[in-house]
Write an enzyme that holds these catalytic residues in place. Structure first.
Site, PDB file in Angstrom:
ATOM      1  N   HIS A  63       0.849  -1.193   0.000  1.00 45.69           N
ATOM      2  CA  HIS A  63       0.000   0.000   0.000  1.00 45.69           C
ATOM      3  C   HIS A  63       0.884   1.243   0.000  1.00 45.69           C
ATOM      4  O   HIS A  63       2.118   1.141   0.113  1.00 45.69           O
ATOM      5  CB  HIS A  63      -0.977  -0.012   1.167  1.00 45.69           C
ATOM      6  CG  HIS A  63      -0.351   0.049   2.530  1.00 45.69           C
ATOM      7  ND1 HIS A  63       0.439  -0.958   3.049  1.00 45.69           N
ATOM      8  CD2 HIS A  63      -0.400   1.012   3.500  1.00 45.69           C
ATOM      9  CE1 HIS A  63       0.835  -0.630   4.268  1.00 45.69           C
ATOM     10  NE2 HIS A  63       0.345   0.565   4.561  1.00 45.69           N
ATOM     11  N   HIS A  65       1.135   3.983   2.017  1.00 45.29           N
ATOM     12  CA  HIS A  65       1.542   4.760   3.182  1.00 45.29           C
ATOM     13  C   HIS A  65       3.059   4.944   3.146  1.00 45.29           C
ATOM     14  O   HIS A  65       3.808   4.064   2.700  1.00 45.29           O
ATOM     15  CB  HIS A  65       1.111   4.062   4.466  1.00 45.29           C
ATOM     16  CG  HIS A  65      -0.317   4.338   4.826  1.00 45.29           C
ATOM     17  ND1 HIS A  65      -1.061   3.514   5.636  1.00 45.29           N
ATOM     18  CD2 HIS A  65      -1.146   5.366   4.485  1.00 45.29           C
ATOM     19  CE1 HIS A  65      -2.287   4.019   5.783  1.00 45.29           C
ATOM     20  NE2 HIS A  65      -2.361   5.132   5.094  1.00 45.29           N
ATOM     21  N   ASP A  67       5.530   4.806   5.203  1.00 42.29           N
ATOM     22  CA  ASP A  67       6.478   3.870   5.810  1.00 42.29           C
ATOM     23  C   ASP A  67       6.667   2.610   4.978  1.00 42.29           C
ATOM     24  O   ASP A  67       7.467   1.742   5.332  1.00 42.29           O
ATOM     25  CB  ASP A  67       6.053   3.518   7.243  1.00 42.29           C
ATOM     26  CG  ASP A  67       4.656   2.931   7.331  1.00 42.29           C
ATOM     27  OD1 ASP A  67       3.741   3.462   6.680  1.00 42.29           O
ATOM     28  OD2 ASP A  67       4.466   1.946   8.072  1.00 42.29           O
ATOM     29  N   HIS A  68       5.957   2.529   3.843  1.00 44.54           N
ATOM     30  CA  HIS A  68       6.097   1.380   2.949  1.00 44.54           C
ATOM     31  C   HIS A  68       6.646   1.762   1.573  1.00 44.54           C
ATOM     32  O   HIS A  68       6.995   0.865   0.802  1.00 44.54           O
ATOM     33  CB  HIS A  68       4.751   0.673   2.784  1.00 44.54           C
ATOM     34  CG  HIS A  68       4.251   0.057   4.051  1.00 44.54           C
ATOM     35  ND1 HIS A  68       4.300  -1.302   4.309  1.00 44.54           N
ATOM     36  CD2 HIS A  68       3.710   0.617   5.156  1.00 44.54           C
ATOM     37  CE1 HIS A  68       3.801  -1.538   5.525  1.00 44.54           C
ATOM     38  NE2 HIS A  68       3.433  -0.393   6.049  1.00 44.54           N
ATOM     39  N   HIS A 141      -7.602  -2.240   5.383  1.00 47.47           N
ATOM     40  CA  HIS A 141      -6.780  -1.186   5.974  1.00 47.47           C
ATOM     41  C   HIS A 141      -7.396   0.159   5.614  1.00 47.47           C
ATOM     42  O   HIS A 141      -8.370   0.228   4.857  1.00 47.47           O
ATOM     43  CB  HIS A 141      -5.342  -1.309   5.469  1.00 47.47           C
ATOM     44  CG  HIS A 141      -4.345  -0.500   6.236  1.00 47.47           C
ATOM     45  ND1 HIS A 141      -4.302  -0.458   7.615  1.00 47.47           N
ATOM     46  CD2 HIS A 141      -3.338   0.330   5.812  1.00 47.47           C
ATOM     47  CE1 HIS A 141      -3.331   0.339   8.002  1.00 47.47           C
ATOM     48  NE2 HIS A 141      -2.739   0.841   6.926  1.00 47.47           N
ATOM     49  N   ASP A 212      -0.392  -4.074   5.752  1.00 46.57           N
ATOM     50  CA  ASP A 212      -1.098  -3.687   6.976  1.00 46.57           C
ATOM     51  C   ASP A 212      -2.567  -4.088   6.863  1.00 46.57           C
ATOM     52  O   ASP A 212      -3.205  -3.861   5.827  1.00 46.57           O
ATOM     53  CB  ASP A 212      -1.005  -2.171   7.174  1.00 46.57           C
ATOM     54  CG  ASP A 212       0.417  -1.709   7.455  1.00 46.57           C
ATOM     55  OD1 ASP A 212       1.322  -2.557   7.443  1.00 46.57           O
ATOM     56  OD2 ASP A 212       0.595  -0.502   7.669  1.00 46.57           O
ATOM     57  N   HIS A 270       6.181  -5.452  11.594  1.00 47.01           N
ATOM     58  CA  HIS A 270       5.447  -4.181  11.668  1.00 47.01           C
ATOM     59  C   HIS A 270       5.080  -3.891  13.123  1.00 47.01           C
ATOM     60  O   HIS A 270       3.918  -3.736  13.486  1.00 47.01           O
ATOM     61  CB  HIS A 270       4.204  -4.226  10.774  1.00 47.01           C
ATOM     62  CG  HIS A 270       3.668  -2.868  10.420  1.00 47.01           C
ATOM     63  ND1 HIS A 270       2.709  -2.228  11.170  1.00 47.01           N
ATOM     64  CD2 HIS A 270       3.951  -2.035   9.386  1.00 47.01           C
ATOM     65  CE1 HIS A 270       2.420  -1.058  10.617  1.00 47.01           C
ATOM     66  NE2 HIS A 270       3.161  -0.913   9.525  1.00 47.01           N
TER      67      HIS A 270
END
EC number: 3.1.26.11
Length: 313
Positions: A63, A65, A67-68, A141, A212, A270
């Site tokens: 996805h 976000h 942090d990914h 998510h 996530d 995570h």
């Protein structure tokens, strides 16, 4: 086949855990490696590891976000500098193309290799060749998020050379024909059936890597019968309400998915920055109460996925 965790933290990096990135080492199988998510600082983590960015063949994004994905521009350009001149394919949600192309454009970056970007629209088969199959399903998510199931196809069994020698067959071209599935007729008229001189098939291995997600049907379906399941465990069970509020999972949620899906090894990742050092052990212990074969990943943790014995399909 080996999993290598470059980053195992959630949301933002901490002193102990960088943000998410996982590598599936397929050097023995195909001379390459595949990466799943690429959070900020991933290429720095790779410098402290055996992972070679130049060997990347495929990059799967769960996805969008930060942090990914915030490590993508650096990793993509560094691949050029590290000798990566073969094509690289990327897979992920709609919007991935815009993020990557804009980042490269405004930074005037030039890649020394062809880059293919595939934005996922439908669940199901993502990619397949004669050795591997990758499928994807949506998870639950706050934004569109995907999980990936990587299946190594079964391989033919080994040629039973001792049996062939008993039949009087000298090594040579006939062995190759039998190995390829062809029956062979000897000069005396004896027919040697390929099926009689090939051992039991060698089972392929299945790895599931989830993005996530809260506890959901998609995670359970992807993980069904997997040898290894990588599942987020952002919170301990006493933070269940917080997990639900942010569409994340607890360690118990991850263990439930593994158990209900009949998965083998469960690896938790995570991890929220609130769980530092020994505090993170509570996540492991909670999951192990439901699923004994559980590991808690940390940065630079690796796990080898062993083959099952021949015939154990």
């Amino acid at each position: 086949m080996e999993l290598y965790f470059l980053g195992t933290g959630a949301g933002m990096p901490s002193k102990r855990r960088n943000v998410t990135s996982i590598v599936l080492n397929l050097l023995a199988e195909r001379g390459t490696c595949w990466m799943f998510d690429c959070g900020e600082g991933t290429q720095h983590q790779a410098l402290k590891s055996p992972v070679k960015i130049g060997k990347l063949e495929k990059l799967f994004i769960t996805h969008l976000h930060g942090d990914h994905i915030y490590g993508l521009p650096g990793a993509l350009t560094s691949r050029s500098y590290q000798g990566g001149d073969t094509p690289l394919s990327m897979y992920g949600p709609k919007g991935l193309r815009a993020f990557v192309e804009t980042s490269l454009l405004v930074s005037d970056a030039h890649l020394a290799y062809p880059l293919e970007i595939v934005e996922l629209e439908e669940e199901g088969l993502v990619w397949e060749d004669d050795a591997f199959r990758v499928t994807a399903m949506r998870l639950e998510h706050r934004v569109e998020c995907w999980g990936y199931r990587i299946e190594e196809k079964d391989m033919p069994g080994k040629l039973l050379t001792d049996k062939l020698r008993e039949l009087g067959l000298p090594s040579g071209p006939l062995y190759g024909r039998l190995k390829s599935g062809q029956d062979v007729t000897l000069p005396d008229g004896t027919v040697v059936r390929s099926a009689d001189v090939i051992g039991p098939p060698i089972a392929g291995r299945t790895v599931v890597i989830l993005g996530d997600t809260r506890y959901c049907d998609g995670a359970r379906e992807l993980a069904r019968g997997a040898d290894v399941l990588v599942h987020e465990a952002t919170f301990a069970q006493n933070r269940q309400e917080l997990a639900l509020a942010y569409d994340h999972s607890t360690s118990v949620d991850a263990a439930r998915v593994a158990g209900e899906a009949g998965a083998g090894t469960l690896i938790l990742t995570h991890i929220s920055s609130r769980y530092q050092e020994e505090e993170a052990d509570v996540l492991l212990h909670e999951a192990q109460e439901l699923h004994a074969d559980t590991h808690l990943a940390h940065d630079h943790f690796s796990y080898t996925i062993a083959r099952k014995p021949a015939g154990a399909l």
